[in-house]
Design an enzyme around this catalytic site. Structure first.
Site, PDB file in Angstrom:
ATOM      1  N   SER A  30      18.767  -4.691  -0.488  1.00  8.94           N
ATOM      2  CA  SER A  30      19.377  -5.952  -0.925  1.00  8.94           C
ATOM      3  C   SER A  30      20.581  -6.322  -0.083  1.00  8.94           C
ATOM      4  O   SER A  30      21.500  -5.529   0.079  1.00  8.94           O
ATOM      5  CB  SER A  30      19.873  -5.850  -2.368  1.00  8.94           C
ATOM      6  OG  SER A  30      18.818  -5.588  -3.218  1.00  8.94           O
ATOM      7  N   HIS A  61      15.848 -11.238  -0.757  1.00  7.22           N
ATOM      8  CA  HIS A  61      15.173  -9.999  -0.386  1.00  7.22           C
ATOM      9  C   HIS A  61      14.216 -10.173   0.796  1.00  7.22           C
ATOM     10  O   HIS A  61      13.541  -9.229   1.180  1.00  7.22           O
ATOM     11  CB  HIS A  61      14.434  -9.392  -1.582  1.00  7.22           C
ATOM     12  CG  HIS A  61      15.348  -8.727  -2.562  1.00  7.22           C
ATOM     13  ND1 HIS A  61      15.294  -7.375  -2.828  1.00  7.22           N
ATOM     14  CD2 HIS A  61      16.341  -9.213  -3.302  1.00  7.22           C
ATOM     15  CE1 HIS A  61      16.226  -7.082  -3.712  1.00  7.22           C
ATOM     16  NE2 HIS A  61      16.876  -8.178  -4.024  1.00  7.22           N
ATOM     17  N   HIS A  83      10.249  -4.455  -5.980  1.00  9.06           N
ATOM     18  CA  HIS A  83      10.861  -3.510  -6.910  1.00  9.06           C
ATOM     19  C   HIS A  83       9.979  -3.300  -8.136  1.00  9.06           C
ATOM     20  O   HIS A  83       9.268  -4.222  -8.562  1.00  9.06           O
ATOM     21  CB  HIS A  83      12.223  -4.052  -7.369  1.00  9.06           C
ATOM     22  CG  HIS A  83      13.255  -4.097  -6.286  1.00  9.06           C
ATOM     23  ND1 HIS A  83      13.363  -5.156  -5.415  1.00  9.06           N
ATOM     24  CD2 HIS A  83      14.224  -3.209  -5.939  1.00  9.06           C
ATOM     25  CE1 HIS A  83      14.354  -4.921  -4.565  1.00  9.06           C
ATOM     26  NE2 HIS A  83      14.895  -3.746  -4.865  1.00  9.06           N
ATOM     27  N   TYR A  85      10.938  -3.163 -11.132  1.00 10.23           N
ATOM     28  CA  TYR A  85      11.353  -4.012 -12.259  1.00 10.23           C
ATOM     29  C   TYR A  85      10.738  -5.405 -12.211  1.00 10.23           C
ATOM     30  O   TYR A  85      10.780  -6.144 -13.188  1.00 10.23           O
ATOM     31  CB  TYR A  85      12.885  -4.107 -12.362  1.00 10.23           C
ATOM     32  CG  TYR A  85      13.577  -4.727 -11.162  1.00 10.23           C
ATOM     33  CD1 TYR A  85      13.484  -6.091 -10.902  1.00 10.23           C
ATOM     34  CD2 TYR A  85      14.321  -3.946 -10.288  1.00 10.23           C
ATOM     35  CE1 TYR A  85      14.104  -6.654  -9.796  1.00 10.23           C
ATOM     36  CE2 TYR A  85      14.951  -4.495  -9.186  1.00 10.23           C
ATOM     37  CZ  TYR A  85      14.838  -5.849  -8.946  1.00 10.23           C
ATOM     38  OH  TYR A  85      15.438  -6.397  -7.853  1.00 10.23           O
ATOM     39  N   GLU A  86      10.160  -5.793 -11.065  1.00  7.68           N
ATOM     40  CA  GLU A  86       9.493  -7.099 -10.989  1.00  7.68           C
ATOM     41  C   GLU A  86       8.127  -7.051 -11.667  1.00  7.68           C
ATOM     42  O   GLU A  86       7.480  -8.086 -11.816  1.00  7.68           O
ATOM     43  CB  GLU A  86       9.308  -7.513  -9.523  1.00  7.68           C
ATOM     44  CG  GLU A  86      10.615  -7.827  -8.800  1.00  7.68           C
ATOM     45  CD  GLU A  86      10.394  -7.999  -7.295  1.00  7.68           C
ATOM     46  OE1 GLU A  86       9.999  -9.099  -6.883  1.00  7.68           O
ATOM     47  OE2 GLU A  86      10.602  -7.026  -6.544  1.00  7.68           O
ATOM     48  N   ALA A 113      21.224  -1.124  -1.883  1.00  7.83           N
ATOM     49  CA  ALA A 113      22.527  -1.415  -2.482  1.00  7.83           C
ATOM     50  C   ALA A 113      22.593  -0.588  -3.756  1.00  7.83           C
ATOM     51  O   ALA A 113      21.608  -0.486  -4.478  1.00  7.83           O
ATOM     52  CB  ALA A 113      22.631  -2.900  -2.807  1.00  7.83           C
ATOM     53  N   MET A 211      18.050   0.716  -8.238  1.00  9.11           N
ATOM     54  CA  MET A 211      16.748   0.363  -8.814  1.00  9.11           C
ATOM     55  C   MET A 211      15.610   0.460  -7.799  1.00  9.11           C
ATOM     56  O   MET A 211      14.574  -0.197  -7.966  1.00  9.11           O
ATOM     57  CB  MET A 211      16.813  -1.067  -9.374  1.00  9.11           C
ATOM     58  CG  MET A 211      17.959  -1.300 -10.352  1.00  9.11           C
ATOM     59  SD  MET A 211      18.071  -3.026 -10.819  1.00  9.11           S
ATOM     60  CE  MET A 211      19.672  -3.046 -11.665  1.00  9.11           C
ATOM     61  N   SER A 212      15.782   1.250  -6.758  1.00  9.96           N
ATOM     62  CA  SER A 212      14.735   1.299  -5.718  1.00  9.96           C
ATOM     63  C   SER A 212      14.670   2.692  -5.099  1.00  9.96           C
ATOM     64  O   SER A 212      15.116   3.668  -5.690  1.00  9.96           O
ATOM     65  CB  SER A 212      15.048   0.255  -4.634  1.00  9.96           C
ATOM     66  OG  SER A 212      16.216   0.617  -3.910  1.00  9.96           O
ATOM     67  N   ASN A 235      29.330  -1.876  -5.592  1.00  7.47           N
ATOM     68  CA  ASN A 235      30.174  -2.073  -6.782  1.00  7.47           C
ATOM     69  C   ASN A 235      30.433  -0.725  -7.434  1.00  7.47           C
ATOM     70  O   ASN A 235      29.669   0.221  -7.231  1.00  7.47           O
ATOM     71  CB  ASN A 235      29.443  -2.983  -7.792  1.00  7.47           C
ATOM     72  CG  ASN A 235      28.059  -2.451  -8.164  1.00  7.47           C
ATOM     73  OD1 ASN A 235      27.102  -2.625  -7.401  1.00  7.47           O
ATOM     74  ND2 ASN A 235      27.964  -1.770  -9.269  1.00  7.47           N
ATOM     75  N   HIS A 247      24.995  -9.646  -9.715  1.00  6.93           N
ATOM     76  CA  HIS A 247      24.217  -9.624  -8.471  1.00  6.93           C
ATOM     77  C   HIS A 247      25.021 -10.274  -7.337  1.00  6.93           C
ATOM     78  O   HIS A 247      24.880  -9.876  -6.175  1.00  6.93           O
ATOM     79  CB  HIS A 247      22.877 -10.345  -8.686  1.00  6.93           C
ATOM     80  CG  HIS A 247      21.955 -10.268  -7.510  1.00  6.93           C
ATOM     81  ND1 HIS A 247      21.488  -9.060  -7.009  1.00  6.93           N
ATOM     82  CD2 HIS A 247      21.418 -11.230  -6.720  1.00  6.93           C
ATOM     83  CE1 HIS A 247      20.710  -9.300  -5.959  1.00  6.93           C
ATOM     84  NE2 HIS A 247      20.647 -10.605  -5.760  1.00  6.93           N
TER      85      HIS A 247
HETATM   86  N1  HPA Z   1      23.243  -0.285 -10.721  1.00 10.29           N
HETATM   87  C1  HPA Z   1      21.941  -0.395 -10.373  1.00 10.29           C
HETATM   88  N2  HPA Z   1      21.528  -0.980  -9.254  1.00 10.29           N
HETATM   89  C2  HPA Z   1      22.465  -1.492  -8.444  1.00 10.29           C
HETATM   90  C3  HPA Z   1      23.840  -1.417  -8.741  1.00 10.29           C
HETATM   91  C4  HPA Z   1      24.247  -0.774  -9.946  1.00 10.29           C
HETATM   92  O1  HPA Z   1      25.434  -0.673 -10.286  1.00 10.29           O
HETATM   93  N3  HPA Z   1      24.499  -2.017  -7.719  1.00 10.29           N
HETATM   94  C5  HPA Z   1      23.552  -2.435  -6.830  1.00 10.29           C
HETATM   95  N4  HPA Z   1      22.325  -2.113  -7.269  1.00 10.29           N
END
Ligand code: HPA
Length: 275
Positions: A30, A61, A83, A85-86, A113, A211-212, A235, A247
């Site tokens: 990402s 993406h 992903h 989750y999609e 990310a 998430m990947s 983050n 996001h």
């Molecule tokens: N959690 C899950 N996936 C992420 C995060 C997070 O804090 N930051 C970027 N992708």
């Protein structure tokens, strides 16, 4: 997904890029996929032109494969990934990297990310993945095993290759970026984690959440491919600060880190190709 589908996709990649073999591949996470288009002499093949390839649905993406010269050979770069989750089947989530392996890649770098919670990690840090935790209870190898891809019960004691971590250490040094390692915890998403979940991950030794990456790593390890991972901490993970996660924050940090990410990849790609 069948073995024949992977072979058909790999054949189209060879034909469209004019390269029979790519020694390495990189999946760009990402906010990081702009790296591929910035390469000189890169050949772009949209995912929609490759048979059986799943196409990313979320903005930011991307959705193309690039082939670029590196070291004594060439590298495939995936700008955009799908992903779990999609709603994709895991066979689709790992289709691209399995195709890269059939296209010749014996080393694959997975980037993402991630939220950071490990000691001393801050947004903007690039972290090499040492190992992972799977909090989804999902696995791309569930179902019949195709022995042409790999064994039914693959060993997982060194998914993230020590050899390639050595190459990453060199590349970070020549890019002037501090080398760090961490354990990545895979959560399904798309909601971010709760503070309690992050506290759980911290207690069991996780440093990064995202998430990947893990399904691709499992599938590549199954095929005997050397895997490497780099997380960009975009983050602080949930509950570490009072700021809600978004996001936008993820993509903004990725944009800010572009220079360092580019410097590391420029140094690393020739090393991945040459071994
Ligand atoms: N959690 C899950 N996936 C992420 C995060 C997070 O804090 N930051 C970027 N992708």
């Amino acid at each position: 997904m069948t073995y024949e589908h992977l072979q058909e996709a790999a054949a189209v990649i060879a034909q469209r890029t004019g390269r029979e073999q790519h020694q390495a591949a990189v999946v760009l996470g990402s906010g990081l996929s702009g790296y591929a288009a910035s390469l000189e002499n890169a050949i772009e093949v949209p995912y929609s032109d490759i048979p059986h390839f799943p196409e990313p649905r979320i903005v930011g993406h991307g959705g193309s494969l690039f082939s670029a010269p590196a070291g004594d050979g060439a590298v495939l770069l995936f700008a955009g990934r799908v992903h779990t989750y999609e709603g994709w089947d895991l066979s689709d989530v790992v289709f691209g990297v399995r195709t890269a392996a059939l296209a010749g890649a014996s080393t694959v770098l997975l980037t993402n990310a991630a939220g950071g919670l490990g000691e001393g990690l801050s947004p903007g840090d690039l972290v090499a993945i040492r190992d992972h935790l799977n909090y989804t209870a999902r696995n791309p190898l569930v179902g019949d095993n195709d022995d042409r891809l790999g064994p039914r019960f693959p060993d997982m004691s060194e998914v993230y290759s020590k050899r390639v971590r050595g190459l990453m250490r060199q590349a970070f040094a020549s890019a002037g970026v501090t080398y760090r390692e961490g354990v990545y915890a895979w959560f399904l998403g798309p909601s971010y984690e709760t503070p309690a979940e992050i506290e759980m991950v911290r207690r069991v030794g996780g440093d990064l959440v995202g998430m990947s990456t893990v399904p691709e790593a499992i599938a590549l390890n199954h095929m005997g491919v050397d895997v490497a991972g780099i997380s960009l901490v975009t983050n602080y993970a949930a509950g570490i600060t009072d700021t809600p996660l978004s996001h936008e924050e993820v993509t903004e940090t990725a944009t800010e880190a572009r220079g360092r990410f580019t410097a590391v990849l420029d140094a690393l790609l020739p090393l991945l190709v040459n071994g």
